[in-house]
Write an enzyme that holds these catalytic residues in place. Sequence first.
Site, PDB file in Angstrom:
ATOM      1  NE  ARG A  56      -4.761   1.363   9.319  1.00 14.39           N
ATOM      2  CZ  ARG A  56      -5.200   1.659   8.091  1.00 14.39           C
ATOM      3  NH1 ARG A  56      -6.007   2.682   7.916  1.00 14.39           N
ATOM      4  NH2 ARG A  56      -4.859   0.924   7.048  1.00 14.39           N
ATOM      5  CD  GLU A  93      -2.986  -7.642  -7.899  1.00 12.85           C
ATOM      6  OE1 GLU A  93      -3.394  -8.629  -8.502  1.00 12.85           O
ATOM      7  OE2 GLU A  93      -3.274  -7.373  -6.720  1.00 12.85           O
TER       8      GLU A  93
END
Length: 168
Positions: A56, A93
């Site tokens: 995007r 993560e």
Amino acid sequence: MNLSDYIHTIPDFPTPWIAFKDISPLLANPDVFVYTINEMAKKCTDTDLIVGLDARGFIFGAAVAFALHKPFVMVRKKGKLPWEIVSMDYDLEYWSNTICIQKNSIHQWQNVAIIDDVLATGGTAQATCRLIEQCWGVINSLVFLMELEFLAGRKKLAGYKVSSMIAF
Ligand code: AMP
């Protein structure tokens, strides 16, 4: 203009516990989209080149490059760019990711503005800074449509000029 009115928050997309920020309403309103691009472009003064982040970030980055009549370069996920590339691995993560740029798309000491839709944990933007600096570009600014402040992405970008149009 309150740009947050044109961002749709969708819970549990694409996975549970993610509140996805959908830019579709903003893109569908030409007045708001033009306003957004002009505001983002104001943050990219003294820039030689605009880098947009997959995917995007291409929408906003390319439009800002068009408005400023500056070159536009794509930073893409692994396997998407043809020809000779420079890549950078970074840890998220629970997994790791790789971003790439075409070799020689940035010249030494060029002033670069990085553009994306969302600053979340800052991992992607931080890796992009490293990638561009590895190519001898100079990071002039990082400009995001929105910033998820509770994820503290700015901490990872300490020392760089960071701006966002909307804070959540
Ligand atoms: P991060 O590396 O954590 O800062 O994530 C930034 C990238 O993930 C951007 O390219 C965003 O497009 C995407 N992203 C992260 N969180 C969201 C969210 N809540 N809604 C939409 N896109 C997101």
